[in-house]
Design a protein around this motif. Structure first.
Motif, PDB file in Angstrom:
ATOM      1  N   ARG A 193       0.874  -1.351   0.082  1.00  0.00           N
ATOM      2  CA  ARG A 193      -0.075   0.189   0.073  1.00  0.00           C
ATOM      3  C   ARG A 193       0.653   1.297  -0.037  1.00  0.00           C
ATOM      4  O   ARG A 193       0.237   2.359  -0.229  1.00  0.00           O
ATOM      5  CB  ARG A 193      -0.857   0.055   1.012  1.00  0.00           C
ATOM      6  CG  ARG A 193      -1.942  -1.104   1.256  1.00  0.00           C
ATOM      7  CD  ARG A 193      -2.943  -0.860   0.121  1.00  0.00           C
ATOM      8  NE  ARG A 193      -4.141  -1.816   0.411  1.00  0.00           N
ATOM      9  CZ  ARG A 193      -5.166  -1.622  -0.323  1.00  0.00           C
ATOM     10  NH1 ARG A 193      -5.411  -0.656  -0.827  1.00  0.00           N
ATOM     11  NH2 ARG A 193      -6.283  -2.467  -0.117  1.00  0.00           N
ATOM     12  N   GLY A 194       2.169   1.274   0.157  1.00  0.00           N
ATOM     13  CA  GLY A 194       2.901   2.327   0.364  1.00  0.00           C
ATOM     14  C   GLY A 194       4.314   1.992   0.887  1.00  0.00           C
ATOM     15  O   GLY A 194       4.713   0.819   1.127  1.00  0.00           O
ATOM     16  N   ASN A 195       5.430   2.949   1.266  1.00  0.00           N
ATOM     17  CA  ASN A 195       6.406   2.680   1.884  1.00  0.00           C
ATOM     18  C   ASN A 195       6.535   3.633   3.251  1.00  0.00           C
ATOM     19  O   ASN A 195       5.940   4.757   3.292  1.00  0.00           O
ATOM     20  CB  ASN A 195       7.504   3.265   0.940  1.00  0.00           C
ATOM     21  CG  ASN A 195       7.659   2.660  -0.187  1.00  0.00           C
ATOM     22  OD1 ASN A 195       7.510   1.126   0.083  1.00  0.00           O
ATOM     23  ND2 ASN A 195       7.886   3.101  -1.231  1.00  0.00           N
ATOM     24  N   LEU A 196       7.278   3.157   4.239  1.00  0.00           N
ATOM     25  CA  LEU A 196       7.504   3.891   5.294  1.00  0.00           C
ATOM     26  C   LEU A 196       8.862   4.360   5.153  1.00  0.00           C
ATOM     27  O   LEU A 196       9.618   3.703   4.762  1.00  0.00           O
ATOM     28  CB  LEU A 196       7.456   3.079   6.543  1.00  0.00           C
ATOM     29  CG  LEU A 196       8.084   3.675   7.891  1.00  0.00           C
ATOM     30  CD1 LEU A 196       7.237   4.637   8.480  1.00  0.00           C
ATOM     31  CD2 LEU A 196       8.177   2.421   8.896  1.00  0.00           C
ATOM     32  N   GLN A 197       9.107   5.654   5.267  1.00  0.00           N
ATOM     33  CA  GLN A 197      10.730   6.095   4.916  1.00  0.00           C
ATOM     34  C   GLN A 197      10.794   6.963   6.260  1.00  0.00           C
ATOM     35  O   GLN A 197      10.137   7.793   6.635  1.00  0.00           O
ATOM     36  CB  GLN A 197      10.501   7.153   3.723  1.00  0.00           C
ATOM     37  CG  GLN A 197      11.785   7.890   3.508  1.00  0.00           C
ATOM     38  CD  GLN A 197      11.849   8.725   2.202  1.00  0.00           C
ATOM     39  OE1 GLN A 197      11.074   8.622   1.599  1.00  0.00           O
ATOM     40  NE2 GLN A 197      12.787   9.472   2.143  1.00  0.00           N
ATOM     41  N   ILE A 198      11.957   6.791   6.740  1.00  0.00           N
ATOM     42  CA  ILE A 198      12.913   7.375   7.860  1.00  0.00           C
ATOM     43  C   ILE A 198      14.031   7.986   7.548  1.00  0.00           C
ATOM     44  O   ILE A 198      14.910   7.455   7.049  1.00  0.00           O
ATOM     45  CB  ILE A 198      12.984   6.187   8.730  1.00  0.00           C
ATOM     46  CG1 ILE A 198      11.847   5.350   9.067  1.00  0.00           C
ATOM     47  CG2 ILE A 198      13.465   6.922  10.191  1.00  0.00           C
ATOM     48  CD1 ILE A 198      10.746   5.976   9.920  1.00  0.00           C
ATOM     49  N   GLU A 199      13.966   9.211   8.024  1.00  0.00           N
ATOM     50  CA  GLU A 199      15.280  10.107   7.889  1.00  0.00           C
ATOM     51  C   GLU A 199      15.868  10.093   9.335  1.00  0.00           C
ATOM     52  O   GLU A 199      15.156  10.608  10.128  1.00  0.00           O
ATOM     53  CB  GLU A 199      15.309  11.242   7.056  1.00  0.00           C
ATOM     54  CG  GLU A 199      15.095  10.752   5.767  1.00  0.00           C
ATOM     55  CD  GLU A 199      15.223  12.176   4.692  1.00  0.00           C
ATOM     56  OE1 GLU A 199      15.847  13.042   5.481  1.00  0.00           O
ATOM     57  OE2 GLU A 199      14.943  12.351   3.695  1.00  0.00           O
ATOM     58  N   ALA A 200      17.225   9.600   9.686  1.00  0.00           N
ATOM     59  CA  ALA A 200      17.596   9.420  10.856  1.00  0.00           C
ATOM     60  C   ALA A 200      19.060   9.792  10.722  1.00  0.00           C
ATOM     61  O   ALA A 200      19.705   9.601   9.568  1.00  0.00           O
ATOM     62  CB  ALA A 200      17.335   8.337  11.738  1.00  0.00           C
ATOM     63  N   GLY A 201      19.650   9.843  11.924  1.00  0.00           N
ATOM     64  CA  GLY A 201      21.113   9.921  12.152  1.00  0.00           C
ATOM     65  C   GLY A 201      21.455   9.104  13.592  1.00  0.00           C
ATOM     66  O   GLY A 201      20.788   9.069  14.343  1.00  0.00           O
TER      67      GLY A 201
END
Length: 158
Positions: free
Chosen positions: A75-83
């Motif tokens: 159904r979609g994508n989970l996108q995470i931006e982290a460090g």
């Protein structure tokens, strides 16, 4: 023992959840707007790779993604931006060397989250995601000392 003693950034957590809510609610509208053409894509990609800080202790991670499923289909994508915030220079060098193993642990943790803990159509739990990524970091490194900092959580509905 209060949770603020254990995790000194409740404001950052609240800001992350607020950003998550605003972005996840705006994502379908942005997807339906059709974009703006070829020249608009390059600056957005460049801005993703800019460092949010000049601190030597911060190591940005490439965007992390996992597929969101519902009714036995994607159904979609989970996108995470982290460090990662790493005070110890030796540990920071080690993290840079084993980054492929860390990325594998992160993608595995996010896939488990989207498959078990996340229900399609709801707001992602930034606290739970941060804890899963922190656990994956500590387990992969075999030690503590690298703190996961989440910058953005997005669900791109497909």
């Amino acid at each position: 023992m209060s949770t603020s003693t254990r995790n000194p950034t409740p404001i950052l957590r609240a800001l992350t959840v607020a950003a998550c809510l605003s972005v996840s609610l705006a994502a379908p509208a942005l997807a339906m707007s059709g974009g703006g053409g070829g020249s608009g894509a390059a600056p957005a990609e460049d801005s993703r790779h800019r460092s949010v800080t000049s601190a030597d202790t911060y190591l940005p991670l490439p965007p992390l993604m996992a597929t969101v499923q519902a009714d036995h289909r994607a159904r979609g994508n989970l996108q995470i931006e982290a460090g990662l915030e790493i005070q110890d220079a030796r540990l920071r060098r080690r993290v840079e060397q084993i980054m492929p193993r860390l990325r594998n642990a992160y993608v595995t943790a996010l896939s488990i989250y989207t498959g078990v803990n996340y229900r399609y159509g709801t707001v992602p739990d930034a606290d739970r995601i941060a804890q899963l990524l922190q656990d994956a970091t500590d387990m992969t490194l075999g030690t503590e000392g690298a703190r996961v900092l989440i910058g953005m959580v997005i669900i791109n509905a497909g």
